[in-house]
Design a protein around this motif. Structure first.
Motif, PDB file in Angstrom:
ATOM      1  N   PHE A 165      33.905  27.723  13.290  1.00 23.31           N
ATOM      2  CA  PHE A 165      33.457  26.422  13.787  1.00 23.31           C
ATOM      3  C   PHE A 165      34.646  25.501  14.049  1.00 23.31           C
ATOM      4  O   PHE A 165      34.667  24.768  15.046  1.00 23.31           O
ATOM      5  N   ARG A 166      35.637  25.540  13.174  1.00 25.62           N
ATOM      6  CA  ARG A 166      36.817  24.695  13.378  1.00 25.62           C
ATOM      7  C   ARG A 166      37.598  25.134  14.610  1.00 25.62           C
ATOM      8  O   ARG A 166      38.095  24.309  15.376  1.00 25.62           O
ATOM      9  N   LEU A 173      34.744  25.349  23.812  1.00 24.86           N
ATOM     10  CA  LEU A 173      33.362  25.736  23.551  1.00 24.86           C
ATOM     11  C   LEU A 173      32.543  24.519  23.138  1.00 24.86           C
ATOM     12  O   LEU A 173      32.913  23.794  22.206  1.00 24.86           O
ATOM     13  N   LEU A 174      31.421  24.280  23.842  1.00 26.47           N
ATOM     14  CA  LEU A 174      30.509  23.177  23.513  1.00 26.47           C
ATOM     15  C   LEU A 174      31.288  21.876  23.318  1.00 26.47           C
ATOM     16  O   LEU A 174      31.060  21.112  22.377  1.00 26.47           O
ATOM     17  N   LEU A 441      28.150  30.843  19.570  1.00 22.10           N
ATOM     18  CA  LEU A 441      28.646  29.652  20.270  1.00 22.10           C
ATOM     19  C   LEU A 441      28.902  29.945  21.740  1.00 22.10           C
ATOM     20  O   LEU A 441      28.612  29.109  22.609  1.00 22.10           O
ATOM     21  N   HIS A 442      29.449  31.129  22.031  1.00 21.71           N
ATOM     22  CA  HIS A 442      29.657  31.506  23.436  1.00 21.71           C
ATOM     23  C   HIS A 442      28.313  31.558  24.165  1.00 21.71           C
ATOM     24  O   HIS A 442      28.208  31.124  25.324  1.00 21.71           O
ATOM     25  N   GLY A 443      27.294  32.123  23.504  1.00 23.48           N
ATOM     26  CA  GLY A 443      25.978  32.201  24.135  1.00 23.48           C
ATOM     27  C   GLY A 443      25.374  30.839  24.386  1.00 23.48           C
ATOM     28  O   GLY A 443      24.773  30.595  25.452  1.00 23.48           O
ATOM     29  N   LEU A 444      25.512  29.912  23.447  1.00 17.32           N
ATOM     30  CA  LEU A 444      24.977  28.553  23.635  1.00 17.32           C
ATOM     31  C   LEU A 444      25.741  27.813  24.720  1.00 17.32           C
ATOM     32  O   LEU A 444      25.142  27.088  25.533  1.00 17.32           O
ATOM     33  N   ASP A 445      27.053  27.970  24.736  1.00 17.72           N
ATOM     34  CA  ASP A 445      27.856  27.314  25.769  1.00 17.72           C
ATOM     35  C   ASP A 445      27.464  27.811  27.159  1.00 17.72           C
ATOM     36  O   ASP A 445      27.340  27.032  28.112  1.00 17.72           O
TER      37      ASP A 445
END
Length: 973
Positions: A165-166, A173-174, A441-445
């Motif tokens: 996350f950091r 990303l996002l 995170l890649h999928g959400l972005d």
């Protein structure tokens, strides 16, 4: 509804910064700082009803305004208020100040103008540092297992998620969103349905848009069904669940994992066993946990000809616990009684710990079992779940091997690993939790870039599956047709003992790549006994010994006696060589200068050369574990016949009796040859006896010399014992036979005498066996032949002793001895045929090269590396190419062959036996028949015409038709 939806997904919270929106959001937020854009004239509305009323009122006013307009005037009005016939409405910009709406600007003709200052939250005129909108991701970071101690190890692994996350926050990303983590402490290692369901019920509306699931299969399984029951419709991404059942996309469309499934890693285990030379394994299984993995292992064992020695009708029907030992008594008895050391365990981690404890309680100790696991688990991992049983678990499981998806791959992976270890002083499994997070995170972005609604489960789930990026575990992507990872590397781990387990638990000793030139690459592997020597797959080679194998120790007395016996025979060999050289006064041999028709003996001489080369390689260190592809065929020529045959216990003594019989045959053959009875008695039986004796002596003096000598020496090899006395030592090939007493003492005296006789006969016949018949154009230098026999035995004896110390040292010493022999071959030509003499030297150089490569490889501990195999093959290739070039330019062929000549007839004719007329006629019909052969046939025919009387021993009358059979002639010597 928009605001409520944002709030429920934790993407917007009341009073949290400046809200931009249409007039319809008025009334939903009461804090100062609200900025509203609304059509001009509608800014006074306080709610949606007023907004609609004013809009209708404004529309009616416009209608009243234009009701008297002509068509031309209406068109002019439209022309003035549209651009390309598209309306550009005017808007008012309204700011909430002190709870009231104040017009602070307008938008007219697409141009924004500000007429008065804004007031922002906190009654400030300065634009605040506004927080980003939030996206919530739930994370299985709990440590609670009802009825069990907290599993704090999981919290440590979750540091990989927080680190990811950091890293994402610092990247693109996002970038316009704040990622919020929702912790879920709903089970750590074992699924508890009631606890888990109640826990997720409380968190149902806070789970966000993706759930980062647990690394344990039990929890993953429970999460899926709890989410379905509670209507939590979000994708689940795991960093550890790799059961075969999870791979099925149609059954679990909401699930995916960054690991390669266990069914695949389990299929690697038989290949590892095969590389190590293990042909017997025990397979224990829990079908409902890894049925596909079990099927893969069975098929792999079958294709590699590996025996599964335990009864496969015994298996664990559920999670095994220590108190169930009586229910599975037959299963454990079967494992122990199989005497097999190698165990492939296809059970869940919790059951595996209980199995280890039970096996220890039933008498198994360090080195008795060697486990191969299809997933990574160390002593540290198991001890956490079994407090108080650490010593038992460590003793049985240490230095076993596990196979797992690799982490911290490449430069990026190593850089991230360094940062993680600096932060949390731990890195095991954190790479998977890191890439688990990055995949989500890649999928959400990607979903946001596409404009997909994050509440759309189907869209988000498919967008996550489409991702492909470079992570710390390599290139991360999910197979389109399953839930498993598509791009991967595998690591092979060695489980560290207790002294090291507090630090890291295991260490990487090998790698597997499906796309590499060589799939397996091994480094130094320490076995349970603390050495790098690969143990046998059976605990007692593979016989049941009458003592506890843990009592076995090195027998220094046994080794010293063996060394003394070898030294005696080496001295005897030297004495026999000196005696033979003085007796024969052996001189030089004349080289072949004119082309000759190849005889059967020449072909036999070539076969002897290459068979002896393979035997020489086999005398040296056992290189099968180094490169089984290259050295497995060579093992068929192992000096003690251990490659093609089982030479343990009863089979070993059968080999000894066969060897004694062969040497007894050689003694009888020597007598027959020396007496030359066929010259005294003209009977075909005496001629046949001489012929068989001569062939036997030729073979026993050449290709049989190394194996027969090695097998006889094995009788005296007693390197292990169960006590301090010399009579406590036992024969390496038969642990039932104790050394230097009873049967062994008697058989040792016999073998001692037989070996003396055999070495004497070999040295005696070496200069002369090729002179028995004129079947050789190519002959061996008698002096070199004597030297060679002595050198071979010295090499056998030295290698059997040095092998007990170090295989690397054995390879170096053996290479030096072979180099000395090659020098003798060069100085004193071994053959009278220059081309064959060259290949004899090159064959020794090939053996030297293989031993040097193996020794350097062993010293540097570089494992089963493609570099070393390539170097070995390259060296052999260079020797072959150099030999081909030399023989074409410097050593022309002097042996001619005629195609089509029948080898059987050529053999009978060359060996001096009787050849029938019909065979001679057929031989004469062969094209390009050599004049040398024609001369001998003509001679035989002339002799038969001179001897008009055919003796009764040479002609038989057929009683039925009174006809004479085809005439046969003796070929002259």
């Amino acid at each position: 509804m928009l605001v409520k939806s944002l709030e429920s997904k934790m993407m917007m919270r009341e009073g949290y910064g400046v809200i931009l929106g249409p007039n319809s959001v008025w009334g939903q937020f009461s804090s100062d700082g609200l900025v509203i854009y609304t059509e001009e004239g509608l800014e006074s509305s306080d709610n949606y009803s007023q907004y609609e009323y004013l809009a209708i009122e404004k529309l009616l006013g416009l209608i009243l305004q234009v009701q008297d307009y002509t068509t031309e005037e209406i068109m002019n009005l439209l022309e003035e208020n549209t651009l390309n016939h598209h309306p550009l409405p005017a808007f008012s910009i309204v700011n909430t100040q002190n709870g009231k709406k104040t017009k602070v600007g307008e938008i007219s003709n697409g141009i924004i103008s500000i007429s008065s200052p804004f007031i922002f939250p906190g009654n400030s005129s300065v634009i605040p540092n506004l927080p980003k909108a939030s996206i919530t991701i739930s994370l299985a970071d709990g440590v609670t297992d009802p009825g069990s101690p907290d599993f704090t190890y999981l919290a440590l692994i979750r540091q990989g998620n927080y680190f990811a996350f950091r890293v994402a926050y610092q990247s693109n990303l996002l970038q316009n969103f704040n990622v919020r983590i929702q912790s879920t402490d709903c089970g750590a290692t074992v699924y508890n349905p009631s606890f888990s369901r109640a826990c997720f019920s409380k968190l149902k509306d806070k789970m966000g848009v993706v759930h980062l699931s647990s690394l344990t299969d039990s929890i993953c399984y429970g999460d899926i069904f709890d989410f379905r029951a509670l209507g939590i419709n979000v994708p689940l991404v795991s960093d550890g669940c790799a059961m075969s059942m999870f791979v099925n996309k149609s059954t679990f469309p909401e699930f995916m994992t960054v690991l390669k499934e266990i069914a695949y890693t389990a299929g690697i285990l038989p290949e590892i066993a095969n590389i190590f030379g293990w042909k017997n394994v025990v397979v224990i299984q829990r079908p409902e946990w890894a049925q596909n993995a079990y099927n893969v292992v069975v098929n792999q064992c079958s294709s590699l000809h590996i025996n599964i020695v335990n009864n496969q009708s015994y298996y664990f029907s559920g999670t095994y616990t220590i108190d169930q030992v009586d229910a599975y008594g037959d299963l454990f008895s079967d494992i122990i009684n199989s005497k097999c050391r190698v165990v492939i365990a296809l059970v869940d981690p919790y059951s595996f710990g209980s199995i280890l404890i039970t096996l220890y309680d039933l008498g198994m100790r360090k080195g008795d079992l060697f486990f191969l696991q299809p997933y990574r688990i160390s002593v540290t991992d198991i001890v956490v779940g079994y407090p108080g049983y650490g010593d038992k678990l460590v003793e049985l499981f240490q230095r076993s091997l596990t196979v797992h998806t690799a982490e911290w791959i490449g430069n990026y992976g190593q850089t991230m690993k360094t940062q993680v270890e600096q932060a949390v002083h731990w890195s095991n499994f954190l790479g998977f939790s890191f890439d688990q997070t990055m995949l989500a995170l890649h999928g959400l972005d990607y979903s946001i870039i596409k404009g997909d609604n994050l509440e759309n489960f189907t869209a988000v789930n498919e967008n996550i599956r489409k991702q492909k990026f470079v992570g710390v575990t390599g290139t991360v992507s999910i197979e389109p047709s399953s839930n498993s990872r598509s791009n991967f590397y595998l690591n092979i781990f060695s489980v560290l003992p207790a002294s090291n387990s507090s630090e890291k638990g295991d260490e990487i000793v090998g790698n597997y790549s499906i796309t590499g030139i060589q799939r397996f690459l091994f480094s130094k592997i320490i076995m349970p006994d603390g050495t790098t020597k690969i143990p046998s797959d059976m605990r007692i080679n593979p016989i049941d010994c009458p003592f506890d194998y843990r009592l076995v120790q090195d027998s220094s007395n046994g080794k010293m006696i063996f060394l003394a016996i070898v030294a005696f025979f080496i001295i005897l060999e030297i004495f026999l060589v000196i005696f033979q050289l003085r007796r024969w006064k052996l001189g030089k041999i004349e080289d072949l200068k004119e082309p000759k028709l190849m005889k059967f003996g020449d072909l036999l001489m070539m076969i002897i050369l290459w068979v002896e080369t393979l035997e020489l390689i086999s005398i040296g260190p056992d290189m099968r574990a180094y490169s089984r592809i290259i050295f497995r065929p060579i093992a068929l020529f192992s000096p003690d016949w251990s490659g093609p045959l089982d030479n343990t216990r009863d089979h070993f003594w059968i080999e000894i009796y066969i060897v004694i019989s062969l040497i007894s045959f050689m003694v009888c053959s020597a007598i027959i040859i020396q007496k030359r009875l066929s010259k005294k008695y003209s009977h075909h039986l005496f001629e046949l006896a001489e012929l068989v004796s001569e062939i036997g002596v030729i073979l026993l003096c050449s290709i049989a010399y190394i194996p027969l000598s090695s097998i006889l020496l094995s009788v005296f090899l007693c390197k292990e014992s169960t006590g301090d006395s010399i009579t406590d030592s036992f024969v390496c090939n038969d642990c039932y036979t104790y050394c230097w007493s009873g049967f062994h003492f008697s058989i040792s005296l016999l073998c001692f005498a037989v070996l003396i006789m055999y070495l004497s006969l070999v040295i005696y016949f070496q200069p002369s066996w090729q002179l028995f018949h004129p079947i050789f154009n190519v002959v061996i230098n008698p002096k070199t032949a004597v030297y060679k026999s002595a050198a071979y035995f010295i090499m056998i004896g030295i290698n059997k002793n040095i092998h007990l110390v170090s295989e690397a040292l054995q390879g170096l010493v053996y290479s030096i001895a072979l180099l000395a022999l090659a020098f003798i071959y060069w100085k004193i030509r071994i053959y009278n045929y220059p081309r064959m003499n060259m290949w004899a030297i090159f064959s020794l150089l090939a053996v030297i090269w293989s031993n040097l490569v193996f020794s350097i490889h062993s010293i540097l501990d570089r494992g089963n590396n493609v570099f070393w195999e390539f170097g070995l093959a390259a060296g052999w290739g260079i020797l072959v190419v150099a030999g081909m070039i030399l023989q074409n330019f410097k050593f022309p062929s002097l042996l001619m062959t005629d195609k089509g000549i029948e080898l059987g007839v050529l053999f009978k004719f060359s060996m001096g036996s009787k050849v029938c007329a019909v065979e001679i006629n057929e031989l004469k019909k062969q094209p390009k028949f050599h004049r040398h052969m024609q001369k001998h046939i003509s001679y035989a025919e002339d002799q038969n015409l001179i001897n008009s009387k055919i003796s009764s021993e040479r002609v038989e009358i057929n009683s039925q038709n009174n006809s004479i059979p085809p005439k046969c002639w003796e070929v002259p010597n």
